[in-house]
Scaffold this active site. Structure first.
Site, PDB file in Angstrom:
ATOM      1  N   TRP A   1       1.014   3.915   1.006  1.00 17.90           N
ATOM      2  CA  TRP A   1       0.205   2.748   1.396  1.00 17.90           C
ATOM      3  C   TRP A   1      -0.791   3.118   2.479  1.00 17.90           C
ATOM      4  O   TRP A   1      -1.942   2.674   2.444  1.00 17.90           O
ATOM      5  CB  TRP A   1       1.084   1.574   1.794  1.00 17.90           C
TER       6      TRP A   1
ATOM      7  N   ASP B   1      -0.072  -2.799   8.931  1.00 19.90           N
ATOM      8  CA  ASP B   1       0.317  -3.300   7.615  1.00 19.90           C
ATOM      9  C   ASP B   1       1.841  -3.409   7.646  1.00 19.90           C
ATOM     10  O   ASP B   1       2.547  -2.406   7.574  1.00 19.90           O
ATOM     11  CB  ASP B   1      -0.141  -2.316   6.528  1.00 19.90           C
TER      12      ASP B   1
ATOM     13  N   LYS C   1       7.170  -9.173  -0.486  1.00 18.75           N
ATOM     14  CA  LYS C   1       8.273  -8.279  -0.157  1.00 18.75           C
ATOM     15  C   LYS C   1       9.365  -9.071   0.578  1.00 18.75           C
ATOM     16  O   LYS C   1      10.520  -9.048   0.199  1.00 18.75           O
ATOM     17  CB  LYS C   1       7.810  -7.105   0.699  1.00 18.75           C
TER      18      LYS C   1
HETATM   19  C1  LIG Z   1       3.292  -3.676  -1.509  1.00 20.40           C
HETATM   20  C2  LIG Z   1       2.530  -3.129  -0.363  1.00 20.40           C
HETATM   21  C3  LIG Z   1       1.133  -3.179  -0.333  1.00 20.40           C
HETATM   22  C4  LIG Z   1       0.292  -3.701  -1.477  1.00 20.40           C
HETATM   23  O1  LIG Z   1       0.416  -5.049  -1.659  1.00 20.40           O
HETATM   24  P1  LIG Z   1      -0.462  -5.792  -2.772  1.00 20.40           P
HETATM   25  O2  LIG Z   1      -0.080  -7.202  -2.577  1.00 20.40           O
HETATM   26  O3  LIG Z   1      -0.086  -5.246  -4.097  1.00 20.40           O
HETATM   27  O4  LIG Z   1      -1.883  -5.551  -2.442  1.00 20.40           O
HETATM   28  C5  LIG Z   1       0.505  -2.662   0.783  1.00 20.40           C
HETATM   29  N1  LIG Z   1       1.195  -2.154   1.818  1.00 20.40           N
HETATM   30  C6  LIG Z   1       2.536  -2.100   1.815  1.00 20.40           C
HETATM   31  C7  LIG Z   1       3.245  -1.528   2.988  1.00 20.40           C
HETATM   32  C8  LIG Z   1       3.252  -2.586   0.730  1.00 20.40           C
HETATM   33  O5  LIG Z   1       4.587  -2.531   0.724  1.00 20.40           O
END
Ligand SMILES: *Cc1c(COP(=O)(O)O)cnc(C)c1O
Length: 360
Positions: free
Chosen positions: A102, A171, A195
């Site tokens: 990511w 993030d 998540k």
């Molecule tokens: C799942 C995830 C993303 C991407 O999320 P999307 O909703 O598919 O854009 C980005 N960063 C992390 C840490 C993730 O777990």
């Protein structure tokens, strides 16, 4: 069909109470005679949900008036572009930590927008790990420092964050609200809901007001943090139903005892699983370095890929779903977010012991 144990990395398991509550209002939301799915985003029913979601999130995050919470769409992936579009000026450099898939994606997007400096890159290290502050080479007066608190694919988690005067952007998609964090150390926090916080379709952005004030006014209105902040995330139609579920999840977290209580439960779940890995005499091998192991995504390997395929297939038949690791890391990934029940961890631990006995 009974509910399975859903180890999916995302969209992921939601609290059953939340699903039941949403089900009970599906045809008639609180006497309105319609579903919230059909209600105006400017109506009083939705307005109450929207504002409660924001208030509850602010409270759980321990943020005060100096932060604004906005809801956006496009997932965390859209934030990979929106962060530099809003916060990275033409003469500036943004610092990025790269500790996994990511982080890599965030960097790739930012590089197309402005100047990027990688302060540390651990993506080729084995075991998988997070960099320490001592390894990071910061740019003086960078626009921001971007981190990924939990690398979902690798199963590594950063809990101690750099001490720097540069605004930190995190993030937090895959460990958001899983334990108490001092969120005030960050200038901006973003997290896709699917998540740990709700269904896919909504992304939380919490931004400190001084950063918001500095954010760009030379990009399209729809992409500006300022636009969404000024309109309380109602500039355009928000993903109302996803935000409704997020609101219900925040209530569920409060009922569970808040982040401190969840942290304890999460740490116990993760410890049980890592103990099974470490106690297997090397049959199961953790993919992440011990000190950086994630409490949310537990990654491990078996002696051969054939055994891994067999493990995943037989686990699935036994009601343990979504255990296949991402192809870039291989092996097994057990995602055990807030809503994932302890009983599912115990079932997996038992399955692992039996599998080893039969195939060891
Ligand atoms: C799942 C995830 C993303 C991407 O999320 P999307 O909703 O598919 O854009 C980005 N960063 C992390 C840490 C993730 O777990």
């Amino acid at each position: 069909m009974p509910r399975v144990f859903n180890f999916s990395a995302g969209p992921a398991v939601l609290p059953e109470d939340v699903l039941q509550e949403a089900q009970s209002t599906m045809l008639d939301y609180k006497g309105s005679g319609m579903s919230l799915l059909e209600s105006s985003h400017r109506g009083k029913e939705y307005e109450a949900v929207h504002n409660e979601a924001i208030a509850n999130l602010k409270k759980l995050m321990g943020l005060g008036e100096d932060y604004t919470i906005i809801f956006m769409t496009g997932g965390a992936s859209a934030q990979f572009a929106l962060v530099p579009l809003n916060l990275l000026g033409p003469e500036q450099t943004a610092d990025y930590v790269n500790a996994g898939a990511w982080g890599t994606k965030a960097i790739k997007e930012a590089k197309g927008i402005g100047k990027v400096h990688i302060v540390a890159d651990t993506t080729r290290d084995r075991p998988l790990r997070m960099p320490k502050q001592g390894e990071m080479k910061f740019t003086p007066s960078a626009a921001y420092l971007h981190l990924t608190s939990n690398e979902t694919i690798e199963g590594t988690q950063m809990r101690v964050f750099p001490k720097t005067s540069t605004p930190m952007v995190v993030d937090a998609s895959s460990d958001f609200l899983s334990y108490p964090v001092d969120f005030k150390q960050f200038g901006l926090i973003y997290a896709g809901a699917q998540k740990n916080m709700g269904p896919a379709g909504v992304t939380l952005v919490a931004i400190r007001k001084d950063l918001l004030a500095q954010s760009s006014e030379s990009i399209p209105l729809i992409f500006r943090y300022k636009t969404h902040a000024a309109e309380n995330s109602l500039y355009n139609t928000p993903p109302c139903f996803a935000i409704y579920l997020v609101m219900l999840v925040t209530r569920w977290i409060e009922k569970k005892g808040g982040l401190a209580a969840l942290a304890k439960i999460n740490a116990d779940k993760a410890a049980a699983l890592y103990a099974a890995i470490d106690g297997s005499g090397g049959y199961y091998r953790g993919s992440a370095s011990r000190e950086d192991r994630s409490d949310m995504n537990v990654t491990y390997r078996l002696p051969t890929e054939e055994l891994e395929d067999k493990f995943i297939k037989e686990a699935s038949a036994a009601g343990l779903k979504g255990l296949k690791g991402h192809r870039s890391v291989g092996g097994i990934r057990a995602s055990i977010y807030n809503a994932f029940p302890r009983a599912g961890v115990d079932a997996l631990v038992n399955f692992m012991k039996e599998f080893q006995q039969k195939n060891g």
